[in-house]
Design a protein around this motif. Structure first.
Motif, PDB file in Angstrom:
ATOM      1  N   ASP A 181       6.066  31.972  -6.348  1.00 44.29           N
ATOM      2  CA  ASP A 181       6.377  33.305  -5.854  1.00 44.29           C
ATOM      3  C   ASP A 181       6.597  33.207  -4.349  1.00 44.29           C
ATOM      4  O   ASP A 181       6.821  32.120  -3.814  1.00 44.29           O
ATOM      5  CB  ASP A 181       5.253  34.273  -6.201  1.00 44.29           C
ATOM      6  N   ALA A 182       6.542  34.336  -3.658  1.00 42.39           N
ATOM      7  CA  ALA A 182       6.786  34.328  -2.213  1.00 42.39           C
ATOM      8  C   ALA A 182       5.739  33.508  -1.472  1.00 42.39           C
ATOM      9  O   ALA A 182       6.055  32.754  -0.543  1.00 42.39           O
ATOM     10  CB  ALA A 182       6.806  35.761  -1.693  1.00 42.39           C
ATOM     11  N   VAL A 183       4.480  33.622  -1.887  1.00 43.54           N
ATOM     12  CA  VAL A 183       3.413  32.887  -1.208  1.00 43.54           C
ATOM     13  C   VAL A 183       3.538  31.394  -1.474  1.00 43.54           C
ATOM     14  O   VAL A 183       3.381  30.559  -0.571  1.00 43.54           O
ATOM     15  CB  VAL A 183       2.042  33.409  -1.666  1.00 43.54           C
ATOM     16  N   ALA A 187       6.088  35.329   4.927  1.00 41.71           N
ATOM     17  CA  ALA A 187       5.688  35.901   3.641  1.00 41.71           C
ATOM     18  C   ALA A 187       4.820  37.142   3.844  1.00 41.71           C
ATOM     19  O   ALA A 187       4.979  38.148   3.139  1.00 41.71           O
ATOM     20  CB  ALA A 187       4.934  34.857   2.818  1.00 41.71           C
ATOM     21  N   GLY A 188       3.921  37.082   4.812  1.00 43.86           N
ATOM     22  CA  GLY A 188       3.075  38.241   5.079  1.00 43.86           C
ATOM     23  C   GLY A 188       3.875  39.449   5.538  1.00 43.86           C
ATOM     24  O   GLY A 188       3.627  40.578   5.103  1.00 43.86           O
ATOM     25  N   LEU A 189       4.849  39.222   6.400  1.00 45.60           N
ATOM     26  CA  LEU A 189       5.665  40.331   6.883  1.00 45.60           C
ATOM     27  C   LEU A 189       6.518  40.933   5.767  1.00 45.60           C
ATOM     28  O   LEU A 189       6.762  42.141   5.742  1.00 45.60           O
ATOM     29  CB  LEU A 189       6.563  39.857   8.028  1.00 45.60           C
ATOM     30  N   VAL A 190       6.963  40.084   4.845  1.00 39.93           N
ATOM     31  CA  VAL A 190       7.744  40.598   3.719  1.00 39.93           C
ATOM     32  C   VAL A 190       6.882  41.510   2.852  1.00 39.93           C
ATOM     33  O   VAL A 190       7.311  42.594   2.433  1.00 39.93           O
ATOM     34  CB  VAL A 190       8.314  39.427   2.898  1.00 39.93           C
ATOM     35  N   PHE A 191       5.645  41.109   2.586  1.00 34.70           N
ATOM     36  CA  PHE A 191       4.748  41.958   1.801  1.00 34.70           C
ATOM     37  C   PHE A 191       4.429  43.257   2.549  1.00 34.70           C
ATOM     38  O   PHE A 191       4.347  44.321   1.943  1.00 34.70           O
ATOM     39  CB  PHE A 191       3.457  41.203   1.475  1.00 34.70           C
TER      40      PHE A 191
END
Length: 308
Positions: free
Chosen positions: A255-257, A276-280
């Motif tokens: 997944d993204a992570v 990844a954190g900014l996308v979430f």
């Protein structure tokens, strides 16, 4: 009929000296100087408050920026966590992995709502014959609400394949989605149960007096009111579920992570985690604001005496 300036407000005028043309029930009015001055004062105060808020925000941001960039370890931190090169490399791969998170959110969200509703109904069933069902539903919610999600994921994702059961999938995506559903359905069940118990017993009694059966009263009278009242907490659980879909990466699902983790393992640079954190965060903030809007709207309708 108009207001003559300098004279007391005639009968039918309000305390500001305003008067509707044609009487109190007319279709227009002449605002008084007092009201116009009050509105100008409100607009000026709103502009002043906006300016003060903007200046204080800029000052705070500038102070934080100076503290961070002047820290002794900032050059190394910038290179390790905020590299533009690795951000450009990670962004498309993180977006590709994010599609898996979105699919998990959609499928698990529907499953959680259905299973949570069934568990909540089981816990609210009346009569001694349903006692075993109520006990099982209570045990389910107590167990999965007390069990940390990360441990639940490890047990399901890593433990189920070890059993080598015939016909049971070993796909980490399906197993991770199952673990998410098990945990979040326990929380959502309690939300639904609180909504069901918040409906006054007179609603159920009125439905029964009209000839509805207990099942019909629950379906057509109790549940619609319960669900409407619990929309804000349900949306909050959906926001949490959206973030926790990233935990399925512990089983190997890309997944993204996990996409960010692969790049980090190869480059030893942690910028992909920031991406990844900014996308979430970019996904979570609109959902959070929508939840706040729904909550405020329901509070206003409740304050005005309207239906929920």
């Amino acid at each position: 009929m108009t207001v003559v300036k300098g004279e007391p407000a005639p009968e039918g005028a309000d305390d500001t000296g305003e008067m509707t043309r044609g009487g109190p029930d007319g279709d227009g009015y002449v605002p008084s100087e007092r009201r116009l001055a009050r509105e100008r004062h409100r607009r000026a105060r709103a502009r002043r408050a906006t300016a003060v808020a903007a200046l204080s925000t800029l000052a705070t941001a500038a102070l934080l920026y100076l503290i961070v960039v002047n820290a002794p370890g900032w050059p190394r931190t910038k290179e390790t966590f905020f590299s533009a090169h690795y951000a450009r490399e990670a962004f498309p791969k993180v977006l590709e992995g994010l599609w898996l998170n979105l699919r998990l959110l959609l499928v698990c969200g529907v499953a959680v709502l259905v299973l949570g509703m069934l568990i909540a109904i089981a816990r609210t069933l009346r009569g001694p014959v349903f006692f075993p069902l109520r006990v099982l539903a209570a045990a389910y919610t107590d167990f999965f609400r007390g069990l940390p999600l990360i441990i639940n994921l490890m047990i399901v994702v890593l433990g189920v394949p070890a059993l080598r059961l015939q016909g049971v999938t070993v796909d980490p995506v399906l197993l991770g989605g199952t673990a998410l559903t098990l945990t979040y359905s326990a929380y959502v069940a309690e939300v639904f149960r609180a909504g069901i118990e918040s409906v006054h017993p007179s609603q159920r009694a009125a439905a029964r007096s009209l000839g509805l059966t207990s099942r019909q009263a629950l379906r057509y009278v109790v549940l619609p009111q319960a669900v409407r009242r619990q929309v804000p907490p349900l949306l909050n659980d959906l926001v949490s579920l959206q973030k926790d879909t990233g935990l399925v990466s512990i089983g190997g699902a890309v997944d993204a992570v996990r996409a960010a983790d692969i790049i980090v393992g190869r480059s030893l640079n942690y910028t992909p985690y920031i991406v990844a954190g900014l996308v979430f965060v970019a996904l979570t903030i609109p959902m959070t604001r929508f939840t706040d809007w729904v909550t405020a709207r329901m509070d206003r309708r409740r304050a005005q005496g309207g239906s929920l």
